[in-house]
Design an enzyme around this catalytic site. Sequence first.
Site, PDB file in Angstrom:
ATOM      1  N   TYR A 153       0.841  -1.217   0.000  1.00 15.47           N
ATOM      2  CA  TYR A 153       0.000   0.000   0.000  1.00 15.47           C
ATOM      3  C   TYR A 153       0.864   1.251   0.000  1.00 15.47           C
ATOM      4  O   TYR A 153       0.733   2.123  -0.865  1.00 15.47           O
ATOM      5  CB  TYR A 153      -0.933  -0.006   1.222  1.00 15.47           C
ATOM      6  CG  TYR A 153      -1.514   1.363   1.534  1.00 15.47           C
ATOM      7  CD1 TYR A 153      -2.428   1.961   0.670  1.00 15.47           C
ATOM      8  CD2 TYR A 153      -1.149   2.072   2.689  1.00 15.47           C
ATOM      9  CE1 TYR A 153      -2.956   3.228   0.939  1.00 15.47           C
ATOM     10  CE2 TYR A 153      -1.662   3.329   2.961  1.00 15.47           C
ATOM     11  CZ  TYR A 153      -2.568   3.901   2.084  1.00 15.47           C
ATOM     12  OH  TYR A 153      -3.079   5.154   2.351  1.00 15.47           O
ATOM     13  N   LYS A 157       1.477   4.263  -2.866  1.00 18.27           N
ATOM     14  CA  LYS A 157       1.183   5.686  -2.614  1.00 18.27           C
ATOM     15  C   LYS A 157       2.447   6.532  -2.861  1.00 18.27           C
ATOM     16  O   LYS A 157       2.370   7.649  -3.356  1.00 18.27           O
ATOM     17  CB  LYS A 157       0.674   5.889  -1.186  1.00 18.27           C
ATOM     18  CG  LYS A 157      -0.696   5.280  -0.898  1.00 18.27           C
ATOM     19  CD  LYS A 157      -1.826   5.934  -1.666  1.00 18.27           C
ATOM     20  CE  LYS A 157      -2.162   7.321  -1.175  1.00 18.27           C
ATOM     21  NZ  LYS A 157      -3.323   7.901  -1.897  1.00 18.27           N
TER      22      LYS A 157
HETATM   23  P1  NAD Z   1     -11.511   4.377   1.528  1.00 18.01           P
HETATM   24  O1  NAD Z   1     -10.951   3.021   1.256  1.00 18.01           O
HETATM   25  O2  NAD Z   1     -12.502   4.569   2.613  1.00 18.01           O
HETATM   26  O3  NAD Z   1     -12.189   4.953   0.189  1.00 18.01           O
HETATM   27  C1  NAD Z   1     -11.608   4.800  -1.074  1.00 18.01           C
HETATM   28  C2  NAD Z   1     -12.654   5.173  -2.110  1.00 18.01           C
HETATM   29  O4  NAD Z   1     -12.025   5.081  -3.411  1.00 18.01           O
HETATM   30  C3  NAD Z   1     -13.868   4.228  -2.141  1.00 18.01           C
HETATM   31  O5  NAD Z   1     -15.057   4.969  -2.277  1.00 18.01           O
HETATM   32  C4  NAD Z   1     -13.619   3.371  -3.389  1.00 18.01           C
HETATM   33  O6  NAD Z   1     -14.831   2.928  -3.989  1.00 18.01           O
HETATM   34  C5  NAD Z   1     -12.876   4.359  -4.273  1.00 18.01           C
HETATM   35  N1  NAD Z   1     -12.043   3.664  -5.269  1.00 18.01           N
HETATM   36  C6  NAD Z   1     -11.178   2.642  -5.043  1.00 18.01           C
HETATM   37  N2  NAD Z   1     -10.635   2.246  -6.216  1.00 18.01           N
HETATM   38  C7  NAD Z   1     -11.145   3.070  -7.176  1.00 18.01           C
HETATM   39  C8  NAD Z   1     -10.956   3.177  -8.578  1.00 18.01           C
HETATM   40  N3  NAD Z   1     -10.128   2.344  -9.239  1.00 18.01           N
HETATM   41  N4  NAD Z   1     -11.630   4.123  -9.264  1.00 18.01           N
HETATM   42  C9  NAD Z   1     -12.479   4.970  -8.609  1.00 18.01           C
HETATM   43  N5  NAD Z   1     -12.713   4.905  -7.286  1.00 18.01           N
HETATM   44  C10 NAD Z   1     -12.047   3.964  -6.577  1.00 18.01           C
HETATM   45  O7  NAD Z   1     -10.233   5.306   1.729  1.00 18.01           O
HETATM   46  P2  NAD Z   1     -10.029   6.582   2.683  1.00 18.01           P
HETATM   47  O8  NAD Z   1      -9.625   6.121   4.023  1.00 18.01           O
HETATM   48  O9  NAD Z   1     -11.181   7.490   2.515  1.00 18.01           O
HETATM   49  O10 NAD Z   1      -8.738   7.216   1.995  1.00 18.01           O
HETATM   50  C11 NAD Z   1      -8.853   8.195   0.966  1.00 18.01           C
HETATM   51  C12 NAD Z   1      -7.475   8.622   0.529  1.00 18.01           C
HETATM   52  O11 NAD Z   1      -6.765   9.167   1.642  1.00 18.01           O
HETATM   53  C13 NAD Z   1      -6.608   7.484   0.008  1.00 18.01           C
HETATM   54  O12 NAD Z   1      -5.873   7.958  -1.101  1.00 18.01           O
HETATM   55  C14 NAD Z   1      -5.682   7.140   1.158  1.00 18.01           C
HETATM   56  O13 NAD Z   1      -4.457   6.634   0.685  1.00 18.01           O
HETATM   57  C15 NAD Z   1      -5.517   8.507   1.793  1.00 18.01           C
HETATM   58  N6  NAD Z   1      -5.223   8.513   3.248  1.00 18.01           N
HETATM   59  C16 NAD Z   1      -6.034   7.855   4.110  1.00 18.01           C
HETATM   60  C17 NAD Z   1      -5.767   7.916   5.482  1.00 18.01           C
HETATM   61  C18 NAD Z   1      -6.674   7.237   6.484  1.00 18.01           C
HETATM   62  O14 NAD Z   1      -6.362   7.258   7.677  1.00 18.01           O
HETATM   63  N7  NAD Z   1      -7.799   6.661   6.094  1.00 18.01           N
HETATM   64  C19 NAD Z   1      -4.659   8.621   5.957  1.00 18.01           C
HETATM   65  C20 NAD Z   1      -3.834   9.281   5.026  1.00 18.01           C
HETATM   66  C21 NAD Z   1      -4.141   9.213   3.673  1.00 18.01           C
END
Ligand code: NAD
Length: 339
Positions: A153, A157
């Site tokens: 993962y 990223k």
């Molecule tokens: P999540 O897994 O809850 O949501 C991801 C969303 O992306 C979902 O709605 C999914 O349907 C959509 N998705 C996945 N593959 C896709 C594709 N090929 N095309 C279109 N849509 C697609 O993730 P999150 O926790 O909301 O994280 C959002 C972003 O923030 C990510 O990029 C993650 O790396 C980053 N992030 C998350 C955290 C955390 O603590 N959750 C912290 C830092 C960064």
Amino acid sequence: MTIIVTGGAGFIGGNFIYYQLKHYPQDRIVCLDSLTYAGNLKTLEGAMKSDHFCFVKCDVADREAVFALFEEEKPDIVVNFAAESHVDRSVENPEIFLKTNIMGTQVLMDACRKYGILRFHQVGTDEVYGDLPLDRPDLFFSEDSPLHTSSPYSASKAAADLLVLAYSRTFGLPVSITRCSNNYGPYHFPEKLIPLIITRALADESLPVYGTGENIRDWLYVEDHCSAIDLVMRKGREGEVYNIGAHNERNNLQVVKTILSALGKPESLIRFVKDRPGHDRRYAIDPTKIQNELGWEAQTDFDTGIRKTVQWYLDHQSWWKEILAGDYRDYYAQMYANR
Ligand code: NAD
Ligand code: TYD
């Protein structure tokens, strides 16, 4: 202004859409999401009522469909949340992480180059910096910390971040990147630690804590993350990376005990299970750059944020019970069977 929010049916993207609709009611928000297991249209029910919002089911790695959407919408800003986001799933099946997180980011930026854009904003993670030792609380990740990833993962990223910076330097694409610590709050999918513990504790089920529970995360309430992204995409400098964190470090055992105490449930529910392979020890963000340049500060301390989050899960049981009743049941049985 038209803003495309990718991954808006997920946890942070969904919260971000509500943040935008509330603070910029004149803007138009287009949510692009392929609705993987983590995407949930129920999360967007409130947004669907707005004339300034529309949802498009589309895979970010589908070049033809993405280009067609850009042709139609001619967005001013694109914010890319779409990603495979769960470390444990990346250990089981890395391939989809490369496709969505790297190739998907490339397709979006190619569309931005073709149709023109004011800003492409990439939502990144502090996990690209790897981890810090537990016995050096004086160390923090700055924007200049080396990229040193541990999981498929975080590697995907990091690759995406590098590609974003390459598109800035090579093609002059106006980009920005934020790298955030662990988020928590409403609409968090119950495979992640905090919602997993809340929902299982409410059902008096055992609470799996990996290893010894000493790993440390730097927790940020999701609304604070949304306000930081909003500031950076509108006012941050082009081609820059900004770290986002609130100095809310807790080890996993402390997090679980705080939730149990908020719910009035016993600590005897805790069960120590086999550790995650390559488990990062500590994440800790130095947010000085965004504070100094943009005046951003987190508004929610951890105890308040946890109380609000627990209350949200108590008030929205149908949202998560539907998830728990679906494919997620098989996921839990499969992932935790041999732990
Ligand atoms: P999540 O897994 O809850 O949501 C991801 C969303 O992306 C979902 O709605 C999914 O349907 C959509 N998705 C996945 N593959 C896709 C594709 N090929 N095309 C279109 N849509 C697609 O993730 P999150 O926790 O909301 O994280 C959002 C972003 O923030 C990510 O990029 C993650 O790396 C980053 N992030 C998350 C955290 C955390 O603590 N959750 C912290 C830092 C960064
Ligand atoms: P997680 O929410 O998966 O986020 P990340 O791995 O991206 O930081 O996990 C947060 C921490 O909680 C991490 O140290 C792993 C740990 N954890 C458990 O102890 N038990 C669990 O069942 C899960 C899902 C995570």
